[in-house]
Design a protein around this motif. Structure first.
Motif, PDB file in Angstrom:
ATOM      1  N   UNK A  48       0.838  -1.204   0.000  1.00  0.00           N
ATOM      2  CA  UNK A  48       0.000   0.000   0.000  1.00  0.00           C
ATOM      3  C   UNK A  48       0.871   1.252   0.000  1.00  0.00           C
TER       4      UNK A  48
ATOM      5  N   UNK B   7      -2.322  13.158   3.912  1.00  0.00           N
ATOM      6  CA  UNK B   7      -2.648  12.305   2.764  1.00  0.00           C
ATOM      7  C   UNK B   7      -1.475  12.108   1.817  1.00  0.00           C
TER       8      UNK B   7
ATOM      9  N   UNK C 212      -0.825   6.350   3.311  1.00  0.00           N
ATOM     10  CA  UNK C 212      -1.814   5.757   2.408  1.00  0.00           C
ATOM     11  C   UNK C 212      -2.999   5.145   3.130  1.00  0.00           C
ATOM     12  N   UNK C 213      -2.774   4.656   4.332  1.00  0.00           N
ATOM     13  CA  UNK C 213      -3.885   4.065   5.077  1.00  0.00           C
ATOM     14  C   UNK C 213      -3.569   4.108   6.569  1.00  0.00           C
TER      15      UNK C 213
ATOM     16  N   UNK D 215     -11.267   9.191  14.988  1.00  0.00           N
ATOM     17  CA  UNK D 215     -10.695   9.052  13.651  1.00  0.00           C
ATOM     18  C   UNK D 215     -11.772   9.172  12.576  1.00  0.00           C
ATOM     19  N   UNK D 216     -12.940   8.599  12.838  1.00  0.00           N
ATOM     20  CA  UNK D 216     -14.024   8.699  11.857  1.00  0.00           C
ATOM     21  C   UNK D 216     -14.376  10.155  11.608  1.00  0.00           C
TER      22      UNK D 216
ATOM     23  N   UNK E 246     -12.294  12.784  12.084  1.00  0.00           N
ATOM     24  CA  UNK E 246     -11.199  13.677  11.693  1.00  0.00           C
ATOM     25  C   UNK E 246     -10.281  13.153  10.589  1.00  0.00           C
ATOM     26  N   UNK E 247     -10.282  11.833  10.370  1.00  0.00           N
ATOM     27  CA  UNK E 247      -9.285  11.289   9.443  1.00  0.00           C
ATOM     28  C   UNK E 247      -9.553  11.715   8.002  1.00  0.00           C
ATOM     29  N   UNK E 248      -8.496  12.074   7.310  1.00  0.00           N
ATOM     30  CA  UNK E 248      -8.578  12.381   5.885  1.00  0.00           C
ATOM     31  C   UNK E 248      -7.871  11.309   5.067  1.00  0.00           C
TER      32      UNK E 248
ATOM     33  N   UNK F 144      -7.704   7.092   4.185  1.00  0.00           N
ATOM     34  CA  UNK F 144      -8.534   5.885   4.304  1.00  0.00           C
ATOM     35  C   UNK F 144      -8.117   5.048   5.513  1.00  0.00           C
TER      36      UNK F 144
ATOM     37  N   UNK G  20     -10.637  -0.107   9.584  1.00  0.00           N
ATOM     38  CA  UNK G  20     -11.059   0.087  10.954  1.00  0.00           C
ATOM     39  C   UNK G  20     -11.770  -1.115  11.530  1.00  0.00           C
TER      40      UNK G  20
ATOM     41  N   UNK H 112     -15.164  -2.974   8.258  1.00  0.00           N
ATOM     42  CA  UNK H 112     -15.491  -2.201   7.064  1.00  0.00           C
ATOM     43  C   UNK H 112     -15.812  -3.137   5.915  1.00  0.00           C
TER      44      UNK H 112
ATOM     45  N   UNK I 252     -15.043  -1.930   2.629  1.00  0.00           N
ATOM     46  CA  UNK I 252     -14.129  -1.515   1.583  1.00  0.00           C
ATOM     47  C   UNK I 252     -12.758  -2.122   1.864  1.00  0.00           C
ATOM     48  N   UNK I 253     -12.081  -2.556   0.790  1.00  0.00           N
ATOM     49  CA  UNK I 253     -10.717  -3.079   0.863  1.00  0.00           C
ATOM     50  C   UNK I 253     -10.636  -4.410   1.607  1.00  0.00           C
TER      51      UNK I 253
ATOM     52  N   UNK J 242      -5.336   3.631  -3.760  1.00  0.00           N
ATOM     53  CA  UNK J 242      -4.698   2.326  -3.604  1.00  0.00           C
ATOM     54  C   UNK J 242      -5.571   1.365  -2.816  1.00  0.00           C
TER      55      UNK J 242
ATOM     56  N   UNK K 191      -8.823  -0.712  -1.777  1.00  0.00           N
ATOM     57  CA  UNK K 191      -9.975  -1.367  -2.398  1.00  0.00           C
ATOM     58  C   UNK K 191      -9.789  -1.599  -3.901  1.00  0.00           C
TER      59      UNK K 191
END
Lengths: 418, 418
Positions: free
Chosen positions: A117, A196, A200-201, A214-215, A217-219, A221, A224, A390, A392-393, B391, B393
């Protein structure tokens, strides 16, 4: 210290190191892992001393006993950290794998290559073993990582960071591939989750408070992990012995884990036969039963369940029990109240089993097996950085592959698009 | 209208519909797709009339010609929309596929099942064809969708929404499986991208302004598409004919697409032989060349490239050209300036080809092929909802599979964890 500058610098160095890690060969990564393991064994006394200072400070600050417990290292846990790295070294290298290379009518050959990643930020509680696990998984998967553990473990984490850097360098890999945040200032987390360009994650491993922050404030991905409100459903055709075994293990093997069952649903047609002996088993083990009216009619010592009980992750010897009409109501209840972690059906009916697998919207769905199996080791991942709720991913237990991505590879011989 | 209430209501209905779509069988989904296609053909005149009203309003509001162009429907584009749905119907159904079911030492069998993501929010410009493509892909992949197209296309989108609902219902599927946002209030987007309880992923298809807004405000994971600053690198051992063909096609086949090459890198050892004829070809086609000093020495009509040119997505007949020392500098330059979309190397050297594939950190990496191949149809996906430069998903062209996830399936016979 200017926290923003400090974190941006970590990020820039991590990005540079990530390029080198992405092309590192398997042998170099394994050498680094084994060198770190050896250094941890060698420096057991130093690590225990650093941990002792952390513990003294934590106790003086009045940290609660459960947290002190997780913070505490022993010769055995130090050995376990080293073993974990040795296990990661023995896993196949996922990076560079090319798959599905197929020719297209245009003449090009198209497929996938598995790649890291890039830079992974990991935010976790004061648990020194997570520092080593996370560093090991990120090294093997060719990622650079920035680790931000709970401030109570700072001395031990810094001691571990030194050993990790030493191991990386001994294998010819960049020391910046694993960086431990050396400030306990909470603003560092705020930077980490918004850089960002460098991260990357984010993988948060912590309580609900951390995830909520984090949900909001995080920018970047996130992979979680929210709560585990796991269900066991005993279907009309459940085998009584399997029902007893699966409920007992799912609920009582360990109370504090996220794959522990918190709710039991029982089909009405079998409630009178299955519930009383299961309730007796649970009561004998000291599990408090909170039931619907029908449950309480069959289990006199059950307390009354409220609406809140259906959505609760107790992490304690308490279980919510509800009698349902059958499979449809069970699926509906689970999809409404579950945290989408893990759910199991006990049934001998194939059609019901297949419907449960398909229609229950959770990361792990099981037939005639304990929810406690939802775990990276049990699933054969070899190691686990967390369990994702989650969609996604990565979903469910996340191992090395969850820390990778796939890019498209096109092999041609001068082809152009018509 | 209370926008929050309105959007929450759409979200709730989408979530309910998503449960039914997740278990819908392949036949029902295909019947819906074919019914919508038939209705679009049948109602061509109505759709063109609605589009005509949209166009009149857009022209009156002074919409720029390129936007008017994309908004415009014709009998041909209406037919193409219907054909797109028929193609999606002919694709294999990804949902429910079980893979990798392997026995573990505990006796449980563990594998994956491919499942829909749930509810997908799609935000796009005033392009009615996207409404139909997106609806079709979401139906086939078992997702519910909430579509928010550019306000200039609102009449045509509403007409299409009616046909989609009619098709869904005729196949016994919930009409709420595809909902078109019927307000042009921009606050609706703000709600859509923050309703985590109802929306599982956002797919933005639009310009940089939209993406920037979503990056700042979205609380829902995104499959996003940033710019395509794609590179072609001519290696020391590039074949001259392949170099000419790949550069010509990558740069000049279409200027406005995201997989068009914007930068050309040339190894110093071959610059004097390869660059002049390629520059002559580009100049003959009206492409402006902006070069480094070495390029300008070889190509007298080249303008001077500035630092900004290396990062630019021109979407126009302009190309930035730089002479580099060789593969290492090319990879470094690309990883610094690229938007991580698509990059190609032209080389006969196997080791260089493999290094380029491994070390260039972009969604698509190509050897001896035009960057224009980076496309869902060319890759064999059958259809494409967008091209991800993320990157996490999905990476690169996103087809049906990118709109799905995998859950873990555990099959047991009463096993418990020891």
């Amino acid at each position: 210290m200017d926290i923003k500058d400090y974190m941006q610098n970590l990020g820039r160095r991590a990005r540079t190191a990530s390029r080198q890690m992405a092309k590192a060969d398997t042998n170099a990564k394994n050498r680094a892992l084994l060198a770190i393991a050896a250094a941890i064994r060698r420096d057991e006394a130093k690590l225990l001393a650093a941990n002792g200072e952390d513990l003294a400070a934590a106790r003086a600050a009045g940290l609660e006993p459960a947290m002190v417990d997780r913070l505490t290292l022993s010769p055995k846990t130090v050995a376990t950290m080293a073993e974990g790295l040795e296990q990661i070294a023995s896993l196949p290298d996922p990076i560079g794998e090319m798959t599905d290379l197929r020719f297209r009518p245009s003449g090009i050959q198209v497929g996938h290559m598995r790649v890291p990643l890039g830079v992974i930020g990991i935010i976790y509680e004061a648990r020194p073993n997570v520092t080593v696990d996370a560093a090991g998984l990120c090294i093997k998967s060719g990622n650079a990582s920035i680790l931000r553990g709970g401030s109570e473990a700072i001395r031990c984490n810094q001691a571990l960071a030194t050993l990790v850097k030493e191991g990386l360098q001994s294998a010819g890999l960049p020391a910046d591939a694993v960086q431990v945040v050396e400030t306990t200032d909470r603003a560092a987390v705020g930077e980490l989750i918004t850089m960002r360009e460098f991260v990357d994650v984010i993988v948060p491993r912590g309580g609900k408070g951390l995830i909520a922050r984090l949900l909001a404030e995080s920018r970047v991905p996130m992979i979680q992990h929210l709560d585990g409100n796991c269900h066991v459903y005993l279907d009309d055709s459940a085998d009584a012995a399997k029902a007893m075994a699966v409920v007992e293990n799912s609920k009582t093997q360990r109370y504090g884990t996220c794959n522990t069952a918190e709710s039991l649903l029982v089909a009405r047609s079998v409630a009178a036969t299955l519930l009383p002996p299961i309730a007796a088993m649970l009561t004998a083990k000291g599990v408090e039963i909170r039931g619907c009216a029908e449950t309480r009619a069959l289990v006199p010592n059950a307390k009354e369940a409220t609406e809140a009980d259906w959505g609760e992750e107790y992490l304690a010897p308490i279980i919510a029990v509800k009698v349902v009409a059958g499979l449809d109501e069970a699926i509906e209840h689970i999809n409404k109240y579950s945290s989408s972690h893990t759910e199991a059906i006990v049934t001998e009916n194939h059609t019901h089993a297949m419907r449960f697998l398909r229609e229950v919207d959770s990361a792990s769905v099981m037939v005639n097996a304990s929810t406690r199996f939802a775990d990276g080791f049990e699933y054969g991942l070899g190691a686990e950085i967390g369990i994702s709720t989650d969609k996604i991913h990565a979903r469910g237990p996340v191992g090395l592959e969850g820390l990778t991505s796939q890019k498209w590879v096109v092999l041609g011989n001068g082809q152009v698009r018509g």
